[in-house]
Design an enzyme around this catalytic site. Structure first.
Site, mmCIF file in Angstrom:
data_model
loop_
_atom_site.group_PDB
_atom_site.id
_atom_site.type_symbol
_atom_site.label_atom_id
_atom_site.label_comp_id
_atom_site.label_asym_id
_atom_site.label_seq_id
_atom_site.Cartn_x
_atom_site.Cartn_y
_atom_site.Cartn_z
ATOM 1 N N VAL A 19 0.900 -1.169 -0.166
ATOM 2 C CA VAL A 19 -0.017 0.052 -0.059
ATOM 3 C C VAL A 19 0.865 1.153 -0.093
ATOM 4 O O VAL A 19 1.865 1.339 0.628
ATOM 5 C CB VAL A 19 -1.075 0.005 1.284
ATOM 6 C CG1 VAL A 19 -1.911 1.383 1.270
ATOM 7 C CG2 VAL A 19 -2.058 -1.308 1.234
ATOM 8 N N CYS A 20 0.537 2.211 -0.713
ATOM 9 C CA CYS A 20 1.359 3.591 -0.933
ATOM 10 C C CYS A 20 2.861 3.288 -1.137
ATOM 11 O O CYS A 20 2.928 2.526 -2.067
ATOM 12 C CB CYS A 20 1.146 4.110 0.331
ATOM 13 S SG CYS A 20 1.486 5.875 0.625
ATOM 14 N N THR A 21 3.636 3.876 -0.654
ATOM 15 C CA THR A 21 5.081 3.931 -0.931
ATOM 16 C C THR A 21 5.603 2.672 -0.248
ATOM 17 O O THR A 21 6.783 2.434 -0.684
ATOM 18 C CB THR A 21 5.828 5.050 -0.521
ATOM 19 O OG1 THR A 21 5.809 4.972 0.996
ATOM 20 C CG2 THR A 21 5.283 6.260 -0.939
#
Length: 237
Positions: free
Chosen positions: A102-104
């Site tokens: 998720v995300c970075t």
């Protein structure tokens, strides 16, 4: 009786807690799932807010996971050059059904050599860093490429969690969880994307994060160089 699904979410200092707690809130409700919060040691891990998160298991004691998920946050700048963590992620990924982020957290998968040739997404401010690891940036809330599932920034973790839930079980189960969580987004502003936010808001975000972005660019370059060296060594051997 079938074995429980082993699902693990990585903890690390200065992670964005919603990157983890969003999908966690979904997958913890999957029938037959055993969920682990994993870090090097059993001690509270500071997030990027006042909330600290407690690991439930260490790298050494973690069973083989069916799903490994890596959240993101400012702390990924350090984790993408933390060989102990990258080796754990690589080892688990080799036996997992699904390798996810998720995300970075996608940058961590990339630094571990797990996104080369895969389409992937991440936070909108980090999409341009994915090609350093051979990934193909894809701007979407959830990106699925074979057994790689990557979610966009922060709140996209809930969309990611529901998508993963539907894959691991079925749509009806995922929809039941969605309704239980009353996940029915109706944001008060249309500023959740750089394409829809007012230009001055986008500019403010870019200016505020310029220093962090520079640090991330340098960390990504170090990680990409290390990964290339490892791959060259493996090819030569």
């Amino acid at each position: 009786m079938s074995k429980p699904l082993q699902i693990g979410l990585l903890l690390f200092p200065n992670l964005t807690q919603l990157d983890l707690t969003g999908p966690l809130q979904v997958i913890a409700r999957l029938p037959g799932a055993q969920v682990h919060l994993i870090w090097k040691r059993i001690e509270p891990v500071a997030s990027d807010t006042a909330l600290a998160l407690s690991p439930t298991i260490t790298f050494d004691d973690c069973p083989q996971l069916d799903v490994i998920c890596v959240p993101g946050g400012y702390g990924t700048n350090d984790i993408i050059n933390d060989e102990e963590t990258l080796e754990f992620v690589r080892k688990q990924a080799s036996g997992a059904q699904y390798v996810t982020s998720v995300c970075t957290g996608a940058l961590v998968l990339g630094a571990a050599g797990l996104l080369d040739g895969y389409r992937a997404t991440t936070h909108w401010t980090a999409l341009d860093f994915l090609p350093a690891f051979g990934a193909i940036p894809t701007k979407t809330r959830v990106c699925i490429d074979r057994n790689r599932l990557t979610g966009g920034g922060v709140t996209a973790g809930i969309d990611f969690g529901l998508t993963l839930a539907s894959i691991l079980t079925d749509r009806a189960t995922a929809e039941t969880i969605q309704l239980f969580l009353e996940y029915n987004p109706a944001p008060p502003f249309n500023s959740g994307s750089p394409e829809t936010a007012p230009p001055e808001v986008v500019t403010a975000i870019r200016e505020k994060s310029a220093g962090m972005q520079q640090n991330r660019a340098e960390a990504v370059q170090r990680a990409a160089n290390r990964l290339a060296a490892q791959m060259n060594t493996a090819a030569a051997g």
